[in-house]
Design an enzyme around this catalytic site. Structure first.
Site, short mmCIF file in Angstrom:
data_model
loop_
_atom_site.label_atom_id
_atom_site.label_comp_id
_atom_site.label_asym_id
_atom_site.label_seq_id
_atom_site.Cartn_x
_atom_site.Cartn_y
_atom_site.Cartn_z
CE1 TYR A 155 -9.13 9.36 -4.03
CE2 TYR A 155 -7.09 8.14 -4.32
CZ TYR A 155 -7.94 8.87 -3.52
OH TYR A 155 -7.60 9.12 -2.22
CE LYS A 162 -4.88 9.32 0.03
NZ LYS A 162 -4.69 9.61 1.47
#
Length: 256
Positions: A155, A162
């Site tokens: 990720y 995020k």
């Protein structure tokens, strides 16, 4: 119509396919009595086609959250559908994007990273501010995150984006609380959506849920997360703000 969102007017971003959490949030919101407006970017005809699969027709407004002209004109476009003097009761922020370079932590460039942060985190604030003139006490803003407490495989800079989104949510909650506006996030488990296809190594990331979710997790079912969003849009959490509600089968709380 009865339901926990009866009489409310909600704007939902990020509806692209029926497999998206945003689509399920819009669908559940309509079933719970809300009037829904959608926004789309790029493939507007696709969004309009998907909108016809909702229980009721929903207008679609073009919105690129990196385009200041779009943001400046958004309130007026929403007002055209609501009517003059009618308030907007909720926003669903389901917008995230990272260039391929953002999925390589050591080699990602600032151009890659800045794009990921602008689209995935800063847009939460810019979208809210664009629509703030239409919102009043009792309104609710709900965004979608992917648990940024830990470092996930593959990720990379999207995880950092995020984390920025989660920080942005806390500061928005701080500054909009005095206006009676709540700001919360739903941290959902992975879903096999169109967005997931752009994440290199998504299957390896998602495989964690096959082994670690104590209550189970279906990668093909975005409805539980959509229901979580609708719950936060409702009046059932009148003093909950700055929060992250996990809808991930319990993976976030599992130890080694």
């Amino acid at each position: 119509m009865s339901g926990i969102l009866a009489g409310k007017r909600i704007l939902v971003t990020g509806v692209l396919t029926e497999a998206s959490i945003a689509f399920q949030a819009a669908k559940v919101a309509q079933n719970e009595g809300a009037e829904v407006i959608l926004t789309g970017f790029g493939r507007l005809s696709l969004v309009e086609r998907i909108a016809k699969r909702l229980p009721k027709p929903a207008p679609v407004i073009e919105l690129d959250v990196t385009n200041q002209e779009h943001l400046d004109g958004l309130a007026d476009k929403v007002r055209e559908h609501l009517g003059e003097g009618v308030a907007l009761d909720g926003i669903v922020h389901s917008i995230a994007f990272g260039p391929q370079g953002a999925f390589n932590f050591l080699e990602g460039t600032w151009e890659d990273v800045s794009t990921a942060v602008q689209v995935s985190a800063y847009s939460y604030k810019s979208l809210t501010m664009a629509l703030l003139p239409l919102m009043g006490e009792g309104a609710s803003i709900v965004g979608l995150t992917f648990d940024a407490q830990v470092a996930w495989p593959k990720y990379d800079w999207m995880g950092v984006a995020k984390a920025a989104l989660e920080g942005t949510n806390r500061y928005l909650a701080r500054d909009l609380g005095p206006k009676g506006i709540r700001c919360n996030l739903v941290s959902a488990g992975p879903i096999k959506s169109m967005a997931a296809k752009s994440i290199p190594g998504f299957e390896e990331l998602a495989d964690v849920w096959n082994h670690r979710a104590p209550i189970g997790w279906d990668l093909t079912d975005p409805e539980p997360a959509g229901r979580g969003v609708v719950g936060l849009l409702s009046d059932f959490f009148p003093r909950t703000t700055g929060e992250i509600v996990h809808v991930d089968g319990g993976v976030h709380m599992m130890g080694a």
